[in-house]
Design a protein around this motif. Structure first.
Motif, PDB file in Angstrom:
ATOM      1  N   LYS A 112       0.561  -1.195  -0.266  1.00 44.43           N
ATOM      2  CA  LYS A 112      -0.034  -0.248  -0.375  1.00 44.43           C
ATOM      3  C   LYS A 112       1.150   1.579  -0.296  1.00 44.43           C
ATOM      4  O   LYS A 112       0.287   2.349   0.054  1.00 44.43           O
ATOM      5  CB  LYS A 112      -0.600  -0.471   1.008  1.00 44.43           C
ATOM      6  CG  LYS A 112      -2.256  -0.928   1.442  1.00 44.43           C
ATOM      7  CD  LYS A 112      -3.063  -0.551   2.180  1.00 44.43           C
ATOM      8  CE  LYS A 112      -4.269  -1.342   2.124  1.00 44.43           C
ATOM      9  NZ  LYS A 112      -5.846  -1.085   0.585  1.00 44.43           N
ATOM     10  N   LEU A 113       1.986   0.906   1.056  1.00 45.88           N
ATOM     11  CA  LEU A 113       2.926   2.093   1.106  1.00 45.88           C
ATOM     12  C   LEU A 113       3.548   2.305  -0.097  1.00 45.88           C
ATOM     13  O   LEU A 113       4.934   3.267  -0.131  1.00 45.88           O
ATOM     14  CB  LEU A 113       3.466   2.242   2.520  1.00 45.88           C
ATOM     15  CG  LEU A 113       2.439   2.327   3.317  1.00 45.88           C
ATOM     16  CD1 LEU A 113       3.616   2.566   5.005  1.00 45.88           C
ATOM     17  CD2 LEU A 113       1.595   3.922   3.590  1.00 45.88           C
ATOM     18  N   ARG A 114       3.679   1.035  -1.633  1.00 43.90           N
ATOM     19  CA  ARG A 114       4.801   1.456  -2.058  1.00 43.90           C
ATOM     20  C   ARG A 114       6.319   1.418  -1.798  1.00 43.90           C
ATOM     21  O   ARG A 114       7.215   2.157  -2.000  1.00 43.90           O
ATOM     22  CB  ARG A 114       4.559   2.471  -3.837  1.00 43.90           C
ATOM     23  CG  ARG A 114       3.165   2.353  -4.256  1.00 43.90           C
ATOM     24  CD  ARG A 114       2.556   2.874  -4.549  1.00 43.90           C
ATOM     25  NE  ARG A 114       1.376   2.972  -5.179  1.00 43.90           N
ATOM     26  CZ  ARG A 114       1.458   2.530  -7.038  1.00 43.90           C
ATOM     27  NH1 ARG A 114       2.256   2.410  -7.743  1.00 43.90           N
ATOM     28  NH2 ARG A 114       0.005   2.057  -6.944  1.00 43.90           N
ATOM     29  N   LEU A 115       6.466   0.817  -0.398  1.00 40.29           N
ATOM     30  CA  LEU A 115       8.051   0.554   0.316  1.00 40.29           C
ATOM     31  C   LEU A 115       8.285  -0.613   0.561  1.00 40.29           C
ATOM     32  O   LEU A 115       7.149  -1.294   0.296  1.00 40.29           O
ATOM     33  CB  LEU A 115       7.742   1.202   1.348  1.00 40.29           C
ATOM     34  CG  LEU A 115       7.608   2.647   1.617  1.00 40.29           C
ATOM     35  CD1 LEU A 115       7.276   3.328   2.811  1.00 40.29           C
ATOM     36  CD2 LEU A 115       8.712   3.712   0.987  1.00 40.29           C
ATOM     37  N   ASP A 116       9.565  -1.071   0.041  1.00 48.73           N
ATOM     38  CA  ASP A 116      10.425  -2.219   0.205  1.00 48.73           C
ATOM     39  C   ASP A 116      10.224  -2.444   2.081  1.00 48.73           C
ATOM     40  O   ASP A 116       9.773  -1.693   2.926  1.00 48.73           O
ATOM     41  CB  ASP A 116      11.107  -2.648   0.449  1.00 48.73           C
ATOM     42  CG  ASP A 116      12.524  -1.349   0.598  1.00 48.73           C
ATOM     43  OD1 ASP A 116      12.204  -1.126   1.665  1.00 48.73           O
ATOM     44  OD2 ASP A 116      12.830  -1.369  -0.789  1.00 48.73           O
ATOM     45  N   THR A 117      10.396  -3.473   2.748  1.00 52.13           N
ATOM     46  CA  THR A 117      10.385  -4.364   4.094  1.00 52.13           C
ATOM     47  C   THR A 117      11.925  -3.177   4.785  1.00 52.13           C
ATOM     48  O   THR A 117      11.204  -3.192   5.715  1.00 52.13           O
ATOM     49  CB  THR A 117      10.326  -5.700   4.406  1.00 52.13           C
ATOM     50  OG1 THR A 117      11.232  -5.916   3.397  1.00 52.13           O
ATOM     51  CG2 THR A 117       9.078  -6.406   3.034  1.00 52.13           C
ATOM     52  N   GLY A 118      12.627  -3.248   3.575  1.00 54.51           N
ATOM     53  CA  GLY A 118      13.751  -2.260   4.828  1.00 54.51           C
ATOM     54  C   GLY A 118      14.199  -1.280   4.881  1.00 54.51           C
ATOM     55  O   GLY A 118      14.562  -0.957   5.920  1.00 54.51           O
ATOM     56  N   THR A 119      12.586  -0.483   4.126  1.00 50.89           N
ATOM     57  CA  THR A 119      12.045   0.575   4.596  1.00 50.89           C
ATOM     58  C   THR A 119      11.254   0.633   6.196  1.00 50.89           C
ATOM     59  O   THR A 119      11.237   1.277   6.867  1.00 50.89           O
ATOM     60  CB  THR A 119      11.925   1.396   3.785  1.00 50.89           C
ATOM     61  OG1 THR A 119      12.473   1.813   2.807  1.00 50.89           O
ATOM     62  CG2 THR A 119      11.929   3.178   3.883  1.00 50.89           C
ATOM     63  N   VAL A 120      10.552  -0.120   5.600  1.00 50.84           N
ATOM     64  CA  VAL A 120       9.152  -0.414   6.252  1.00 50.84           C
ATOM     65  C   VAL A 120      10.068  -1.084   8.143  1.00 50.84           C
ATOM     66  O   VAL A 120       9.648  -0.350   9.229  1.00 50.84           O
ATOM     67  CB  VAL A 120       7.833  -0.826   6.173  1.00 50.84           C
ATOM     68  CG1 VAL A 120       6.943  -1.498   7.197  1.00 50.84           C
ATOM     69  CG2 VAL A 120       7.898  -0.372   5.059  1.00 50.84           C
ATOM     70  N   THR A 121      10.233  -1.791   8.262  1.00 47.69           N
ATOM     71  CA  THR A 121      10.959  -2.250   8.876  1.00 47.69           C
ATOM     72  C   THR A 121      11.311  -1.710  10.338  1.00 47.69           C
ATOM     73  O   THR A 121      10.844  -1.212  11.064  1.00 47.69           O
ATOM     74  CB  THR A 121      11.832  -4.104   8.643  1.00 47.69           C
ATOM     75  OG1 THR A 121      10.826  -4.249   7.870  1.00 47.69           O
ATOM     76  CG2 THR A 121      12.398  -4.370  10.248  1.00 47.69           C
TER      77      THR A 121
END
Length: 142
Positions: free
Chosen positions: A62-71
Motif C-alpha cells: 500500500k505504501l509502495r515501500l520495501d520491507t527494509g524501509t518499513v521494518t
C-alpha cells in the motif's frame, strides 16, 4: 558544452515531481512534529486507521515501500507504544501490525491535518483532483 534539450533539468518530468513532493511533505512537518510522527509514519497510520491488523507485506504494498524501509519504522513506532507487531498464528513468517489504544487515539489528533495541508497547496479543488488522477495514472503505468 552543448547538450541535448532532453538532458536539461527543465526538461525532466522527474524534477518537478521530486521538488513538489519535497515541498508537500515539508508542509506536513509542523503538524506531525507535535504528534511525534514522521511523514512516513503518518502515511503508515493512514493505512492502519483504514484497516487495522494488516500484514507487513500488505503495508509495504500500500505504501509502495520495501520491507527494509518499513521494518525500522515499525520498530520505532512500536517503541513509541502506538502499534504492536505479532507473528501470525496461521503462518509464523507473517507479521501482523495492529494499533494500540494510543495509536487509535492518535487518529483524533491527526484528523485535521489533511485539511490544513490542503490549504497550503494553492490548487483549486478541480486542479487538485486532476493532479491526483494524473499522479495515480503515472504510478499505475510505471
Amino acid at each position: 558544452m552543448k547538450i541535448d534539450e532532453s538532458m536539461k533539468l527543465g526538461s525532466q518530468l522527474c524534477f518537478p515531481l521530486y521538488a513538489a513532493s519535497r515541498k508537500i511533505v515539508g508542509n506536513y512537518t509542523p503538524y506531525l512534529k507535535p504528534l511525534g510522527l514522521t511523514y512516513t509514519q503518518y502515511i503508515m497510520f493512514l493505512v492502519l486507521w483504514e484497516k487495522d491488523g494488516i500484514t507487513v507485506g500488505e503495508l509495504c504494498k500500500k505504501l509502495r515501500l520495501d520491507t527494509g524501509t518499513v521494518t525500522p519504522m515499525l520498530k520505532n513506532t512500536e517503541k513509541q507504544g502506538l502499534i504492536r507487531r505479532e507473528r501470525s498464528e496461521e503462518d509464523e513468517r507473517v507479521v501482523v501490525i495492529t494499533l494500540t489504544d494510543e495509536g487509535k487515539a492518535l487518529y483524533k489528533k491527526a484528523k485535521a491535518i489533511p485539511g490544513k495541508v490542503g490549504a497550503c497547496v494553492g490548487l483549486e479543488k478541480d486542479e487538485a483532483a486532476q493532479l491526483y488522477g494524473l499522479l495515480y495514472k503515472l504510478l499505475e503505468n510505471s
